[in-house]
Design a protein around this motif. Structure first.
Motif, PDB file in Angstrom:
ATOM      1  N   LEU A 175      93.017-110.038 -59.376  1.00  6.55           N
ATOM      2  CA  LEU A 175      93.697-111.271 -58.975  1.00  6.55           C
ATOM      3  C   LEU A 175      94.278-111.986 -60.190  1.00  6.55           C
ATOM      4  O   LEU A 175      95.360-112.578 -60.112  1.00  6.55           O
TER       5      LEU A 175
ATOM      6  N   THR B  57      97.607-113.605 -53.302  1.00  3.88           N
ATOM      7  CA  THR B  57      96.278-113.398 -52.723  1.00  3.88           C
ATOM      8  C   THR B  57      95.863-111.953 -52.891  1.00  3.88           C
ATOM      9  O   THR B  57      96.653-111.111 -53.344  1.00  3.88           O
TER      10      THR B  57
ATOM     11  N   SER C  41      92.083-116.696 -53.014  1.00  2.00           N
ATOM     12  CA  SER C  41      91.285-115.486 -53.074  1.00  2.00           C
ATOM     13  C   SER C  41      91.012-114.980 -51.668  1.00  2.00           C
ATOM     14  O   SER C  41      91.258-115.687 -50.676  1.00  2.00           O
TER      15      SER C  41
END
Length: 345
Positions: free
Chosen positions: A268, A304, A338
């Motif tokens: 991420l 995301t 997330s």
């Protein structure tokens, strides 16, 4: 392009696919072959899973199911191209079948002649063997000529099949591209998104990541500078995305002024850094206008990561939620959600 297999490998897939196709209730046509080709080649995991579910317990695949698999998992050709390619393949297969029938007839004739010559040789009087042997040589030469003609026809058919294969690759490639920017289009993006949703890394630190971006104030840019300038902006965004993306990333135009970048395996934090690189790269790119100086164009982005067992639609929806948060927060910024964050956040 979608198919990169050699002629030898394609022939191997054909030999494997034909017995499977013959056990189904669907007709043997190009669409059916495309479905089973991608199944036996292992090039389309999503299609393979759906096909195995439909044929579980040795259930045959019917015509409707075959077309639905094709529409859902293989890019559709336009009607004209599909008709042209189908007719081309049908002609080639017809020529091969005709050549095979001629060869079979000639082989049977030659076999009967061999039997007759064998009897004649056994019963031939002295001095007659030469005549029988001459007939045998003439028959053998006729058989050799037939086989030579068959090989020539098969070689021509092979060349035509190769031409049709390249035509399919070209046409299907066009179907999956956005004409204005040259990026993958929405259909191609959704196919890859569905594949990524099956990743074994889902829910892990290196699960697939998705970036959605939207051009800030695009409608106002069109109204102020004209539609041609708007097209120029779209192409400029596409170039910036392509410069920042890596070879295994999927870069697509998924809407009017909306773009996506899919990272099959990424952290991420890595996705966030890439999103910031995109945002800064676009903000620093001045786009020339006819009447005034360079116009500044910015992007809002949402980032995301795929969660464990998450559906593609939920993955995409969370990326869009992050994008909308960036636009509400003032634009020209990146928002990250997330996999654990709720869509209602």
């Amino acid at each position: 392009m979608r198919y990169q297999d050699s002629i030898a490998r394609s022939a191997e897939y054909l030999r494997t696919a034909l017995p499977m196709m013959s056990r189904q209730r669907a007709a043997l046509h190009p669409v059916s072959y495309a479905v089973w080709y991608e199944f036996v080649s292992g090039s389309n995991p999503a299609l393979a899973q759906a096909l195995q579910e439909l044929t579980q317990g040795n259930r045959p695949l019917d015509e409707t199911q075959t077309w639905e698999l094709y529409r859902s998992h293989i890019a559709e050709l336009d009607t004209e191209s599909a008709t042209r390619l189908g007719e081309g393949l049908g002609n080639v297969l017809g020529q091969i079948a005709h050549s095979a029938e001629l060869a079979e007839d000639q082989t049977q004739t030659f076999g009967r002649s061999l039997g007759r010559w064998n009897e004649q040789l056994r019963s031939a009087a002295p001095g007659q063997h030469t005549q029988v042997l001459a007939e045998l040589m003439a028959g053998t030469q006729d058989m050799q000529s037939t086989m030579k003609a068959l090989r020539a026809r098969l070689h021509a058919s092979q060349s035509e099949i190769e031409h049709l294969r390249h035509e399919v690759e070209r046409t299907r490639g066009e179907v999956l591209l956005d004409a204005l920017t040259g990026l993958a289009n929405r259909r191609a993006f959704e196919q890859r998104l569905n594949e990524c949703a099956q990743s074994e890394h889902a829910g892990s630190p290196v699960a697939p990541c998705l970036l959605l971006s939207d051009i800030d104030g695009f409608r106002q840019l069109n109204e102020r500078y004209g539609l041609d300038f708007g097209d120029q902006v779209l192409r400029s965004v596409a170039r910036v995305l392509q410069r920042c993306a890596q070879s295994h990333h999927v870069v697509a135009r998924v809407g009017g002024e909306e773009f996506a970048l899919l990272m099959p395996e990424a952290g991420l934090h890595e996705a966030l850094m890439l999103a910031e690189q995109l945002r800064e790269g676009m903000a620093s790119t001045g786009i020339a206008t006819d009447a005034q100086g360079p116009a500044r164009v910015t992007l809002s982005l949402g980032v995301t990561q795929l969660g464990q067992g998450e559906a593609p639609s939920a993955f995409l929806a969370r990326a869009d939620l992050a994008l909308q948060a960036s636009k509400r927060g003032g634009r020209n910024r990146v928002t990250v959600l997330s996999a654990q964050e709720s869509l209602s956040a």
